[in-house]
Design an enzyme around this catalytic site. Structure first.
Site, PDB file in Angstrom:
ATOM      1  N   ASN A  89       0.741  -1.000  -0.090  1.00  0.00           N
ATOM      2  CA  ASN A  89      -0.103  -0.234   0.258  1.00  0.00           C
ATOM      3  C   ASN A  89       1.049   0.578  -0.145  1.00  0.00           C
ATOM      4  O   ASN A  89       1.245   1.338   1.009  1.00  0.00           O
ATOM      5  CB  ASN A  89      -0.796   0.187   1.157  1.00  0.00           C
ATOM      6  CG  ASN A  89      -1.946   0.982   1.621  1.00  0.00           C
ATOM      7  OD1 ASN A  89      -2.047   1.985   0.367  1.00  0.00           O
ATOM      8  ND2 ASN A  89      -2.531   0.737   2.142  1.00  0.00           N
ATOM      9  N   ARG A 129      -2.786  -2.244  -3.769  1.00  0.00           N
ATOM     10  CA  ARG A 129      -4.033  -1.261  -3.718  1.00  0.00           C
ATOM     11  C   ARG A 129      -3.846  -0.323  -3.966  1.00  0.00           C
ATOM     12  O   ARG A 129      -2.912   0.288  -4.007  1.00  0.00           O
ATOM     13  CB  ARG A 129      -3.503  -1.217  -1.680  1.00  0.00           C
ATOM     14  CG  ARG A 129      -5.127  -0.394  -1.328  1.00  0.00           C
ATOM     15  CD  ARG A 129      -4.832   0.196  -0.185  1.00  0.00           C
ATOM     16  NE  ARG A 129      -6.808   1.532  -0.432  1.00  0.00           N
ATOM     17  CZ  ARG A 129      -6.460   2.767   0.822  1.00  0.00           C
ATOM     18  NH1 ARG A 129      -5.729   2.555   1.633  1.00  0.00           N
ATOM     19  NH2 ARG A 129      -7.340   3.181   0.706  1.00  0.00           N
ATOM     20  N   ARG A 158     -13.574  14.065   8.671  1.00  0.00           N
ATOM     21  CA  ARG A 158     -14.380  14.885   7.240  1.00  0.00           C
ATOM     22  C   ARG A 158     -16.055  14.934   7.336  1.00  0.00           C
ATOM     23  O   ARG A 158     -16.272  13.724   8.292  1.00  0.00           O
ATOM     24  CB  ARG A 158     -14.266  13.310   6.446  1.00  0.00           C
ATOM     25  CG  ARG A 158     -12.572  13.473   5.922  1.00  0.00           C
ATOM     26  CD  ARG A 158     -12.532  11.913   4.560  1.00  0.00           C
ATOM     27  NE  ARG A 158     -11.954  11.164   5.330  1.00  0.00           N
ATOM     28  CZ  ARG A 158     -11.321  10.073   4.548  1.00  0.00           C
ATOM     29  NH1 ARG A 158     -11.779   9.697   3.479  1.00  0.00           N
ATOM     30  NH2 ARG A 158     -10.602   9.424   4.801  1.00  0.00           N
ATOM     31  N   ASP A 203     -10.723  10.898  17.873  1.00  0.00           N
ATOM     32  CA  ASP A 203     -10.957   9.114  18.238  1.00  0.00           C
ATOM     33  C   ASP A 203     -11.114   8.708  19.000  1.00  0.00           C
ATOM     34  O   ASP A 203     -11.702   9.751  20.043  1.00  0.00           O
ATOM     35  CB  ASP A 203      -9.177   9.014  19.048  1.00  0.00           C
ATOM     36  CG  ASP A 203      -9.048   7.602  19.885  1.00  0.00           C
ATOM     37  OD1 ASP A 203      -8.217   6.692  19.407  1.00  0.00           O
ATOM     38  OD2 ASP A 203     -10.190   7.722  20.449  1.00  0.00           O
ATOM     39  N   GLY A 242     -11.592   7.024   8.758  1.00  0.00           N
ATOM     40  CA  GLY A 242     -12.949   7.159   6.626  1.00  0.00           C
ATOM     41  C   GLY A 242     -13.920   6.151   7.606  1.00  0.00           C
ATOM     42  O   GLY A 242     -13.598   5.119   7.934  1.00  0.00           O
ATOM     43  N   HIS A 302     -18.575   0.096   7.360  1.00  0.00           N
ATOM     44  CA  HIS A 302     -17.165   0.400   7.827  1.00  0.00           C
ATOM     45  C   HIS A 302     -17.268   1.841   9.344  1.00  0.00           C
ATOM     46  O   HIS A 302     -17.168   2.807   7.972  1.00  0.00           O
ATOM     47  CB  HIS A 302     -16.142  -0.120   6.719  1.00  0.00           C
ATOM     48  CG  HIS A 302     -14.502   0.405   6.918  1.00  0.00           C
ATOM     49  ND1 HIS A 302     -13.939  -0.689   6.640  1.00  0.00           N
ATOM     50  CD2 HIS A 302     -14.407   1.150   7.050  1.00  0.00           C
ATOM     51  CE1 HIS A 302     -13.292  -0.402   7.425  1.00  0.00           C
ATOM     52  NE2 HIS A 302     -12.942   1.129   7.119  1.00  0.00           N
ATOM     53  N   HIS A 346     -13.372   2.429   0.065  1.00  0.00           N
ATOM     54  CA  HIS A 346     -13.236   0.675   0.790  1.00  0.00           C
ATOM     55  C   HIS A 346     -14.000  -0.150   0.490  1.00  0.00           C
ATOM     56  O   HIS A 346     -14.575  -1.169   1.106  1.00  0.00           O
ATOM     57  CB  HIS A 346     -14.285   1.261   1.655  1.00  0.00           C
ATOM     58  CG  HIS A 346     -13.619   2.279   3.096  1.00  0.00           C
ATOM     59  ND1 HIS A 346     -14.651   3.275   4.409  1.00  0.00           N
ATOM     60  CD2 HIS A 346     -12.394   2.455   3.577  1.00  0.00           C
ATOM     61  CE1 HIS A 346     -14.274   3.954   4.947  1.00  0.00           C
ATOM     62  NE2 HIS A 346     -12.634   3.330   4.463  1.00  0.00           N
ATOM     63  N   GLU A 372      -8.255  -6.342   4.767  1.00  0.00           N
ATOM     64  CA  GLU A 372      -7.776  -5.708   3.367  1.00  0.00           C
ATOM     65  C   GLU A 372      -6.918  -6.923   2.079  1.00  0.00           C
ATOM     66  O   GLU A 372      -6.829  -7.059   1.619  1.00  0.00           O
ATOM     67  CB  GLU A 372      -8.192  -4.181   3.349  1.00  0.00           C
ATOM     68  CG  GLU A 372     -10.036  -3.870   3.164  1.00  0.00           C
ATOM     69  CD  GLU A 372      -9.243  -2.447   4.175  1.00  0.00           C
ATOM     70  OE1 GLU A 372      -9.306  -2.471   5.467  1.00  0.00           O
ATOM     71  OE2 GLU A 372      -9.936  -1.347   3.279  1.00  0.00           O
ATOM     72  N   ILE A 381     -13.196   2.012  14.698  1.00  0.00           N
ATOM     73  CA  ILE A 381     -14.949   1.972  15.554  1.00  0.00           C
ATOM     74  C   ILE A 381     -16.015   0.633  15.587  1.00  0.00           C
ATOM     75  O   ILE A 381     -15.857   0.121  16.547  1.00  0.00           O
ATOM     76  CB  ILE A 381     -15.566   3.716  15.287  1.00  0.00           C
ATOM     77  CG1 ILE A 381     -14.491   4.550  15.219  1.00  0.00           C
ATOM     78  CG2 ILE A 381     -16.919   3.565  16.256  1.00  0.00           C
ATOM     79  CD1 ILE A 381     -15.027   5.639  14.374  1.00  0.00           C
TER      80      ILE A 381
END
Ligand code: ADP
Length: 395
Positions: free
Chosen positions: A10, A90, A240, A281, A211, A207, A179, A383, A330
């Site tokens: 990645n 990726r 975001r 966080d 992000g 997800h 994602h 992933e 999360i």
């Protein structure tokens, strides 16, 4: 260990993560990451058999290439060269060009590079990583696995924005979704959990990491997703904003903010961080909320409410829902956030089971709802394993 090792890469603009994975078991034999590339403090660290090593990279050198040379050295010194079958990369944006993992040749590399128009931060960095890997492993198949690919099955009514066709035709402005590798993986794992064929499985995958995005998966295929033209759209995220009224951009512009400043506001200063004025966080927010921090409480309430509204809206394309599937940092770990989301969905009968919710965390999968409730599951994402398996399938 099997003879099916894949190097998963990645590559970012200033970083490179890698894992040498057993594509059958999913075990990472060697894994590591380089950071601060392009700066004097560029460095790299890796783990072999649990033992960690760190190295400072040479000032002024091509750090992506130097990192790749270190990886080659690690593979050789651990006598793993004969087992390495492929390199999987990726790649964030595959546009409308790529709907599945693709063997990289010069033409494919040029297409990935051309898609920098849609992903200016990511695709050029992937190209640098791919070039370095092709140089380091010239005889191995190199495979690109795209974050957007899984969502290429969305119908037109889901991926078009209600803007003039001209903007789509001229610039490719539409919903792409991201994602995808994670949504693909957890939807497949959910099908296994349900003992159903993936082609007959309808789930909403949620997800939630820094992000965050949701995907409506019908008969194993993505039919809608919350991220859009870029990963800024949809849910409220760590920093975001997610969906907002687009007129806010013009309003802020007239207030004197530059395009870059507006983008920075919405991408880096918004979301959980912006609302709480504390942190992005989730763990910190839950602790602060418990101690009465109003900003943290509001940020978490908004986060859960918005996830729940998206889940409710994705019941529309699915007609039958087998399970809601939580994943990401999360989704896999935060009991209070999962509970808050399920509470917002009470109208549909969802009810968290306190013990089951507490058991499904730190990598453990499982049902988190009561027997009387419709089903919600936690499934840790992986992933890298998907990239390794899809690369292996092309080797
Ligand atoms: P990224 O999108 O960067 O891959 P992750 O999937 O790692 O992000 O998720 C990061 C988020 O997960 C952070 O908000 C973090 O607080 C949260 N998280 C990680 N571990 C826990 C935990 N044990 N409890 C609650 N939240 C957690």
């Amino acid at each position: 260990m099997s003879d099916a090792l894949v190097l998963v890469i990645n590559s970012g603009s200033s970083s490179l993560k890698f894992a040498l994975m057993d594509a059958q078991t999913g075990d990472a034999v060697i894994s590591g990451a380089g950071e601060c590339f392009g700066r004097d403090d560029a460095r790299m660290s890796w783990k072999v058999d649990g033992e960690k090593t760190e190295k400072t990279l040479s000032a002024g050198s091509n750090h992506h290439q130097e990192a790749m040379d270190i990886i080659v050295g690690l593979i050789e010194s651990n006598q793993l060269s004969d087992k390495l079958q492929a390199v999987g990369h990726r790649v964030v944006h595959g546009g409308e060009t790529f709907s599945q993992a693709t063997l990289i040749d010069d033409a494919v590399l040029a297409q990935i590079d051309a898609l920098k128009a849609l992903a200016p931060l990511h695709n050029p960095a992937h190209v640098v990583g791919i070039k370095a890997a092709r140089k380091a492993f010239p005889s191995l198949p190199q495979v690109a696995v795209f974050d957007t690919a899984f969502h290429q099955t969305m119908p037109e009514k889901a991926y078009h924005y209600a803007i003039s066709r001209q903007l789509y035709n001229d610039y490719g402005i539409r919903r792409y979704g991201f994602h995808g590798t994670s949504h693909y993986y957890v939807s497949r794992e959910a099908a296994k959990w349900l003992n159903q064929a993936p082609e007959q499985t309808n789930v909403i995958t949620v997800h939630l990491g820094n992000g965050a995005s949701l995907c409506a998966v019908k008969d194993g295929q993505s039919v809608d997703t919350s991220m859009g033209f870029t990963p800024l759209a949809g849910l409220m995220m760590g920093t975001r904003c997610g969906d907002i009224d687009p007129s806010i951009l013009e309003f802020l512009s007239k207030k004197g903010l530059s395009t870059d400043e507006i983008h920075h506001e919405l991408l880096d200063k918004a979301g959980l961080l912006g609302v709480s004025e504390l942190t992005n966080d989730c763990r910190g927010l839950v602790e602060a909320a418990e101690q009465g921090h109003k900003g943290a409480q509001l940020a978490l309430e908004m986060f859960a409410y918005r996830v729940a509204k998206y889940i409710a809206s994705y019941m529309v394309p699915l007609s039958r829902l087998d399970a809601i599937v939580f994943t990401g940092g999360i989704g896999e770990n935060s009991l209070p956030v999962r509970e808050m989301i399920l509470k917002e969905l009470a109208i549909f009968g969802y009810q968290a089971d306190a013990d089951a919710n507490a058991a499904a965390r730190f990598g453990a999968a499982g049902q988190i709802t009561t027997q009387a409730s419709p089903l919600a599951l936690v499934i840790p994402t992986n992933e890298e394993l998907v990239i390794a398996q899809q690369a292996m399938a092309m080797a």
